[in-house]
Write a protein that holds these residues in place. Structure first.
Motif, PDB file in Angstrom:
ATOM      1  N   ARG A 152       0.836  -1.187   0.000  1.00  0.00           N
ATOM      2  CA  ARG A 152       0.000   0.000   0.000  1.00  0.00           C
ATOM      3  C   ARG A 152       0.874   1.240   0.000  1.00  0.00           C
ATOM      4  O   ARG A 152       1.853   1.311   0.734  1.00  0.00           O
ATOM      5  CB  ARG A 152      -0.848   0.051   1.268  1.00  0.00           C
ATOM      6  CG  ARG A 152      -2.157  -0.606   1.139  1.00  0.00           C
ATOM      7  CD  ARG A 152      -2.943  -0.254   2.364  1.00  0.00           C
ATOM      8  NE  ARG A 152      -4.318  -0.595   2.136  1.00  0.00           N
ATOM      9  CZ  ARG A 152      -5.223  -0.605   3.076  1.00  0.00           C
ATOM     10  NH1 ARG A 152      -4.897  -0.299   4.301  1.00  0.00           N
ATOM     11  NH2 ARG A 152      -6.456  -0.920   2.785  1.00  0.00           N
ATOM     12  N   PRO A 153       0.529   2.224  -0.788  1.00  0.00           N
ATOM     13  CA  PRO A 153       1.351   3.434  -0.767  1.00  0.00           C
ATOM     14  C   PRO A 153       1.213   4.147   0.576  1.00  0.00           C
ATOM     15  O   PRO A 153       0.128   4.219   1.136  1.00  0.00           O
ATOM     16  CB  PRO A 153       0.779   4.282  -1.902  1.00  0.00           C
ATOM     17  CG  PRO A 153      -0.568   3.731  -2.194  1.00  0.00           C
ATOM     18  CD  PRO A 153      -0.576   2.309  -1.725  1.00  0.00           C
ATOM     19  N   GLN A 154       2.329   4.598   1.087  1.00  0.00           N
ATOM     20  CA  GLN A 154       2.321   5.370   2.319  1.00  0.00           C
ATOM     21  C   GLN A 154       1.895   6.805   2.005  1.00  0.00           C
ATOM     22  O   GLN A 154       2.266   7.357   0.987  1.00  0.00           O
ATOM     23  CB  GLN A 154       3.735   5.386   2.936  1.00  0.00           C
ATOM     24  CG  GLN A 154       4.179   4.041   3.449  1.00  0.00           C
ATOM     25  CD  GLN A 154       3.419   3.638   4.695  1.00  0.00           C
ATOM     26  OE1 GLN A 154       3.056   4.469   5.497  1.00  0.00           O
ATOM     27  NE2 GLN A 154       3.172   2.348   4.833  1.00  0.00           N
ATOM     28  N   LEU A 155       1.125   7.377   2.904  1.00  0.00           N
ATOM     29  CA  LEU A 155       0.770   8.781   2.724  1.00  0.00           C
ATOM     30  C   LEU A 155       1.993   9.625   3.050  1.00  0.00           C
ATOM     31  O   LEU A 155       2.648   9.423   4.064  1.00  0.00           O
ATOM     32  CB  LEU A 155      -0.386   9.168   3.646  1.00  0.00           C
ATOM     33  CG  LEU A 155      -1.731   8.566   3.286  1.00  0.00           C
ATOM     34  CD1 LEU A 155      -2.779   8.989   4.314  1.00  0.00           C
ATOM     35  CD2 LEU A 155      -2.159   8.993   1.898  1.00  0.00           C
ATOM     36  N   ALA A 156       2.285  10.552   2.172  1.00  0.00           N
ATOM     37  CA  ALA A 156       3.440  11.409   2.383  1.00  0.00           C
ATOM     38  C   ALA A 156       3.149  12.393   3.509  1.00  0.00           C
ATOM     39  O   ALA A 156       2.015  12.821   3.694  1.00  0.00           O
ATOM     40  CB  ALA A 156       3.763  12.171   1.103  1.00  0.00           C
ATOM     41  N   GLU A 157       4.185  12.724   4.253  1.00  0.00           N
ATOM     42  CA  GLU A 157       4.060  13.726   5.295  1.00  0.00           C
ATOM     43  C   GLU A 157       3.729  15.064   4.636  1.00  0.00           C
ATOM     44  O   GLU A 157       4.312  15.428   3.625  1.00  0.00           O
ATOM     45  CB  GLU A 157       5.386  13.825   6.047  1.00  0.00           C
ATOM     46  CG  GLU A 157       5.413  14.929   7.072  1.00  0.00           C
ATOM     47  CD  GLU A 157       6.791  15.118   7.689  1.00  0.00           C
ATOM     48  OE1 GLU A 157       6.886  15.912   8.614  1.00  0.00           O
ATOM     49  OE2 GLU A 157       7.750  14.488   7.221  1.00  0.00           O
ATOM     50  N   LYS A 158       2.791  15.782   5.219  1.00  0.00           N
ATOM     51  CA  LYS A 158       2.436  17.095   4.678  1.00  0.00           C
ATOM     52  C   LYS A 158       3.588  18.051   4.970  1.00  0.00           C
ATOM     53  O   LYS A 158       4.039  18.169   6.103  1.00  0.00           O
ATOM     54  CB  LYS A 158       1.152  17.605   5.327  1.00  0.00           C
ATOM     55  CG  LYS A 158       0.641  18.879   4.724  1.00  0.00           C
ATOM     56  CD  LYS A 158      -0.705  19.227   5.321  1.00  0.00           C
ATOM     57  CE  LYS A 158      -1.373  20.294   4.514  1.00  0.00           C
ATOM     58  NZ  LYS A 158      -2.718  20.576   5.011  1.00  0.00           N
ATOM     59  N   LYS A 159       4.068  18.698   3.942  1.00  0.00           N
ATOM     60  CA  LYS A 159       5.198  19.612   4.092  1.00  0.00           C
ATOM     61  C   LYS A 159       4.684  21.028   4.283  1.00  0.00           C
ATOM     62  O   LYS A 159       3.749  21.459   3.617  1.00  0.00           O
ATOM     63  CB  LYS A 159       6.102  19.536   2.867  1.00  0.00           C
ATOM     64  CG  LYS A 159       6.756  18.170   2.747  1.00  0.00           C
ATOM     65  CD  LYS A 159       7.629  18.060   1.548  1.00  0.00           C
ATOM     66  CE  LYS A 159       8.220  16.668   1.460  1.00  0.00           C
ATOM     67  NZ  LYS A 159       8.996  16.489   0.251  1.00  0.00           N
ATOM     68  N   THR A 160       5.314  21.731   5.202  1.00  0.00           N
ATOM     69  CA  THR A 160       4.952  23.105   5.493  1.00  0.00           C
ATOM     70  C   THR A 160       6.067  24.009   4.997  1.00  0.00           C
ATOM     71  O   THR A 160       7.232  23.801   5.323  1.00  0.00           O
ATOM     72  CB  THR A 160       4.754  23.299   7.011  1.00  0.00           C
ATOM     73  OG1 THR A 160       3.732  22.400   7.446  1.00  0.00           O
ATOM     74  CG2 THR A 160       4.348  24.717   7.338  1.00  0.00           C
ATOM     75  N   VAL A 161       5.690  24.991   4.183  1.00  0.00           N
ATOM     76  CA  VAL A 161       6.651  25.926   3.601  1.00  0.00           C
ATOM     77  C   VAL A 161       6.278  27.336   4.044  1.00  0.00           C
ATOM     78  O   VAL A 161       5.164  27.804   3.791  1.00  0.00           O
ATOM     79  CB  VAL A 161       6.653  25.836   2.056  1.00  0.00           C
ATOM     80  CG1 VAL A 161       7.640  26.838   1.470  1.00  0.00           C
ATOM     81  CG2 VAL A 161       6.988  24.420   1.607  1.00  0.00           C
ATOM     82  N   PHE A 162       7.213  27.990   4.715  1.00  0.00           N
ATOM     83  CA  PHE A 162       7.011  29.377   5.128  1.00  0.00           C
ATOM     84  C   PHE A 162       7.300  30.278   3.933  1.00  0.00           C
ATOM     85  O   PHE A 162       8.282  30.059   3.220  1.00  0.00           O
ATOM     86  CB  PHE A 162       7.956  29.723   6.289  1.00  0.00           C
ATOM     87  CG  PHE A 162       7.694  31.078   6.888  1.00  0.00           C
ATOM     88  CD1 PHE A 162       6.818  31.218   7.957  1.00  0.00           C
ATOM     89  CD2 PHE A 162       8.312  32.214   6.380  1.00  0.00           C
ATOM     90  CE1 PHE A 162       6.568  32.467   8.509  1.00  0.00           C
ATOM     91  CE2 PHE A 162       8.068  33.462   6.917  1.00  0.00           C
ATOM     92  CZ  PHE A 162       7.195  33.589   7.991  1.00  0.00           C
ATOM     93  N   VAL A 163       6.468  31.278   3.715  1.00  0.00           N
ATOM     94  CA  VAL A 163       6.652  32.213   2.608  1.00  0.00           C
ATOM     95  C   VAL A 163       7.021  33.583   3.179  1.00  0.00           C
ATOM     96  O   VAL A 163       6.240  34.188   3.917  1.00  0.00           O
ATOM     97  CB  VAL A 163       5.380  32.331   1.737  1.00  0.00           C
ATOM     98  CG1 VAL A 163       5.617  33.311   0.588  1.00  0.00           C
ATOM     99  CG2 VAL A 163       4.968  30.969   1.196  1.00  0.00           C
ATOM    100  N   ALA A 164       8.216  34.041   2.836  1.00  0.00           N
ATOM    101  CA  ALA A 164       8.687  35.371   3.235  1.00  0.00           C
ATOM    102  C   ALA A 164       8.481  36.309   2.047  1.00  0.00           C
ATOM    103  O   ALA A 164       8.902  36.000   0.935  1.00  0.00           O
ATOM    104  CB  ALA A 164      10.164  35.313   3.628  1.00  0.00           C
ATOM    105  N   PHE A 165       7.831  37.444   2.290  1.00  0.00           N
ATOM    106  CA  PHE A 165       7.556  38.368   1.193  1.00  0.00           C
ATOM    107  C   PHE A 165       7.432  39.783   1.733  1.00  0.00           C
ATOM    108  O   PHE A 165       7.119  39.986   2.908  1.00  0.00           O
ATOM    109  CB  PHE A 165       6.258  37.974   0.458  1.00  0.00           C
ATOM    110  CG  PHE A 165       5.021  38.090   1.312  1.00  0.00           C
ATOM    111  CD1 PHE A 165       4.194  39.202   1.200  1.00  0.00           C
ATOM    112  CD2 PHE A 165       4.691  37.104   2.222  1.00  0.00           C
ATOM    113  CE1 PHE A 165       3.059  39.317   1.994  1.00  0.00           C
ATOM    114  CE2 PHE A 165       3.561  37.205   3.012  1.00  0.00           C
ATOM    115  CZ  PHE A 165       2.740  38.325   2.900  1.00  0.00           C
TER     116      PHE A 165
END
Length: 134
Positions: free
Chosen positions: A9-22
């Motif tokens: 069974r495919p493993q669910l990928a960990e949700k990645k969090t990306v901070f956006v600096a602007f």
């Protein structure tokens, strides 16, 4: 009693969090980035600290906490970045926290350079490759 097989069974990928600096002047570009679906292989979310008063009490500690919890940081780079004390502090914080950092030019006609990290053109491939690498 039946045993359920989980092999293959495919493993669910960990949700990645990306901070956006602007820079606050580039908020519309940030909105476009956050609304963009890059691809469905890797679940991710973009977070930022959109504030008009970047030096409110506790702002820096809140930003540092969010950056620490992020897998990486994308800086939307434009001429506005040169004078954005809030964005520059966020970028410096990302470096201090050892977070992977990618600059993305916010506009196709603006190639402002900031020192200390790689900046690429805004494309699904460039952004997705960075997220996949986290």
């Amino acid at each position: 009693m039946l045993q359920l097989e989980h092999l293959g069974r495919p493993q669910l990928a960990e949700k990645k969090t990306v901070f956006v600096a602007f820079a606050i002047e580039d908020q519309r570009q940030r909105d476009l980035l956050k609304g963009q679906t890059l691809h469905s292989r890797a679940p991710y979310e973009f977070i930022d600290m959109s504030v008009k008063e970047p030096y409110d009490s506790g702002w820096k500690e809140k930003v540092r906490t969010r950056i620490r919890r992020s897998h990486g940081v994308i800086a939307l780079v434009s001429k506005n970045s040169l004078t954005s004390s809030g964005q520059n502090w966020e970028i410096q914080c990302a470096k201090e926290e050892g977070k992977p950092l990618l600059g993305v030019w916010a506009y196709s006609t603006d190639r402002t350079a900031l020192n200390g990290f790689r900046t690429v053109t805004w494309s699904d491939v460039n952004i997705a490759s960075f997220i996949d690498s986290l």
